[in-house]
Design an enzyme around this catalytic site. Structure first.
Site, PDB file in Angstrom:
ATOM      1  N   GLU A  51       0.756  -1.274   0.106  1.00 56.19           N
ATOM      2  CA  GLU A  51      -0.045  -0.028   0.137  1.00 56.19           C
ATOM      3  C   GLU A  51       0.769   1.305  -0.187  1.00 56.19           C
ATOM      4  O   GLU A  51       2.067   1.187   0.065  1.00 56.19           O
ATOM      5  CB  GLU A  51      -0.875   0.047   1.371  1.00 56.19           C
ATOM      6  N   LYS A  77      -3.517  -1.935  15.723  1.00 56.35           N
ATOM      7  CA  LYS A  77      -2.811  -1.201  16.918  1.00 56.35           C
ATOM      8  C   LYS A  77      -4.068  -1.127  17.968  1.00 56.35           C
ATOM      9  O   LYS A  77      -5.234  -1.157  17.702  1.00 56.35           O
ATOM     10  CB  LYS A  77      -2.767   0.135  16.293  1.00 56.35           C
TER      11      LYS A  77
HETATM   12  N1  PSU Z   1      -2.937   1.264  10.884  1.00 60.84           N
HETATM   13  C1  PSU Z   1      -1.584   1.466  10.780  1.00 60.84           C
HETATM   14  N2  PSU Z   1      -0.870   2.047  10.059  1.00 60.84           N
HETATM   15  C2  PSU Z   1      -1.180   2.470   8.816  1.00 60.84           C
HETATM   16  C3  PSU Z   1      -2.806   2.624   8.764  1.00 60.84           C
HETATM   17  C4  PSU Z   1      -3.328   1.749   9.689  1.00 60.84           C
HETATM   18  O1  PSU Z   1      -0.967   0.971  11.849  1.00 60.84           O
HETATM   19  O2  PSU Z   1      -0.531   3.044   8.008  1.00 60.84           O
HETATM   20  C5  PSU Z   1      -3.272   3.206   7.448  1.00 60.84           C
HETATM   21  C6  PSU Z   1      -3.705   2.044   6.396  1.00 60.84           C
HETATM   22  O3  PSU Z   1      -3.380   2.541   5.071  1.00 60.84           O
HETATM   23  C7  PSU Z   1      -5.124   1.884   6.684  1.00 60.84           C
HETATM   24  C8  PSU Z   1      -5.519   3.086   6.971  1.00 60.84           C
HETATM   25  O4  PSU Z   1      -5.719   1.152   5.520  1.00 60.84           O
HETATM   26  O5  PSU Z   1      -4.535   3.828   7.772  1.00 60.84           O
HETATM   27  C9  PSU Z   1      -6.684   3.012   7.966  1.00 60.84           C
HETATM   28  O6  PSU Z   1      -7.609   4.127   7.922  1.00 60.84           O
HETATM   29  P1  PSU Z   1      -8.821   4.677   8.699  1.00 60.84           P
HETATM   30  O7  PSU Z   1      -8.649   4.144  10.069  1.00 60.84           O
HETATM   31  O8  PSU Z   1      -9.126   6.080   8.612  1.00 60.84           O
HETATM   32  O9  PSU Z   1      -9.815   3.516   7.696  1.00 60.84           O
END
Ligand code: PSU
Ligand code: MN
Length: 307
Positions: free
Chosen positions: A25, A159
């Site tokens: 990604e 996390k």
């Molecule tokens: N969690 C992490 N590192 C990240 C992300 C999430 O530990 O870089 C990033 C990923 O791209 C994930 C996105 O798909 O954040 C999720 O964002 P949201 O919680 O807004 O859906």
């Protein structure tokens, strides 16, 4: 109107020969890590995939095109670019229509990987159900994507900024296999254990590959989440990371951070609060996930009779 799907020469070649490919990604590069460590890490992750016998395909939207596999120059540029949109299922088509640069989250990367015929994807952590979701309704689009797009995603769990029990419940309800690799516990990103038992455990890339292929044969939509624990030597004990997580969550609430901004804000604050310690761990776990993903991609190629 044809779909502007651009495969890098390396990815196109792998496709032609049926060689294994691992999707990566780009939101982790633009919104997950600071420059220059983001670009250096992205390069190391790609190298790790190659060293373990697969071809890396970092995915991003550049100038109205879906790029599957970035050149060195594109990666370097993206890592420093400003005003990069964080793209998920909801805004992928809009970014292609309007133009501009877009980094793909787990959800958007799964969609693009699937379009490009890539079945395995390595990242750091996935989005999940946020704490307080019962009032904020903040549930990452990564979760419903896992339920509908047939890509196996290798992450280091989720996390502790998230509500992990609710995240596991959501995945169970939506029929997503959550597979802890080599242990019973669901890992929590910087920590090898979340204190929760994962619904499934597998100990080899071959088993994960077989389950991936069999889901397709069963006609089941959706992918699999492989939760790969961080290497022991890079782990940050829960007691050390939890106060920083709590502090970052309090700041986010006080500042009224909402929607797409929540996850990047929390990641950035935790990097700052741990004075970079979280970043070193983050890099180690992404490399570890890249290795396992390459192994799974090779096994899937074998099962499909491509190698
Ligand atoms: N969690 C992490 N590192 C990240 C992300 C999430 O530990 O870089 C990033 C990923 O791209 C994930 C996105 O798909 O954040 C999720 O964002 P949201 O919680 O807004 O859906
Ligand atoms: Mn969200």
């Amino acid at each position: 109107m044809t779909l502007p799907l651009i495969l890098s020469p390396e990815v196109a070649k792998a496709h032609d020969t049926g060689a294994p490919v691992v999707a990566l990604e780009s939101t982790i590069i633009t919104h997950g890590m600071p420059f220059p460590q983001n670009v250096a890490t992205a390069r190391r992750v790609e190298a790790e995939v190659r060293a373990h016998g697969a071809t890396p395909a970092t995915i991003a939207i550049l100038d109205r095109e879906i790029h599957v596999g970035l050149t060195e120059a594109e990666l370097d540029w993206l890592g420093q670019a400003r005003n990069v949109a964080k793209l998920s299922r909801a805004d992928l088509a809009a970014c292609l229509a309007i133009g501009g640069t877009g980094a793909t989250t787990v959800a958007a990367t799964m969609i693009c990987a699937h379009l490009a015929g890539i079945e395995v994807f390595a990242t750091g952590g996935i989005g999940g159900v946020h704490r307080g979701a019962e009032t904020s309704f903040d549930i990452s689009a990564d979760l419903p994507e896992l339920a509908q797009t047939a890509v196996t995603v290798v992450a280091a769990g989720a996390k502790a900024i998230l509500d992990l029990p609710k995240t596991l419940e959501y995945l169970e309800t939506s029929g997503v296999p959550v597979i802890a690799f080599g242990q019973a516990d669901f890992p929590a990103f910087w920590s090898r254990s979340s204190g929760l038992t994962a619904p499934l455990r597998m100990d080899s890339a071959g088993e994960i590959a077989a389950a991936h292929v069999l889901r397709g044969r069963l006609g089941l939509p959706g992918g699999q989440l492989v939760a790969n624990p961080i290497p022991q030597e890079a782990e940050i004990p829960r007691s050390e990371i939890m106060p920083h997580i709590e502090a970052a969550l309090r700041e986010a609430a006080a500042q009224g951070i909402a929607a797409k901004a929540v996850t990047p804000f929390l990641l950035q604050r935790i990097f700052e609060l741990t004075e970079g310690r979280s970043l070193a761990s983050n890099i180690a776990l992404v490399l570890n996930n890249a290795r396992l993903a390459a192994g799974i991609a090779k096994e899937i190629s074998g099962l499909r009779g491509k190698s």
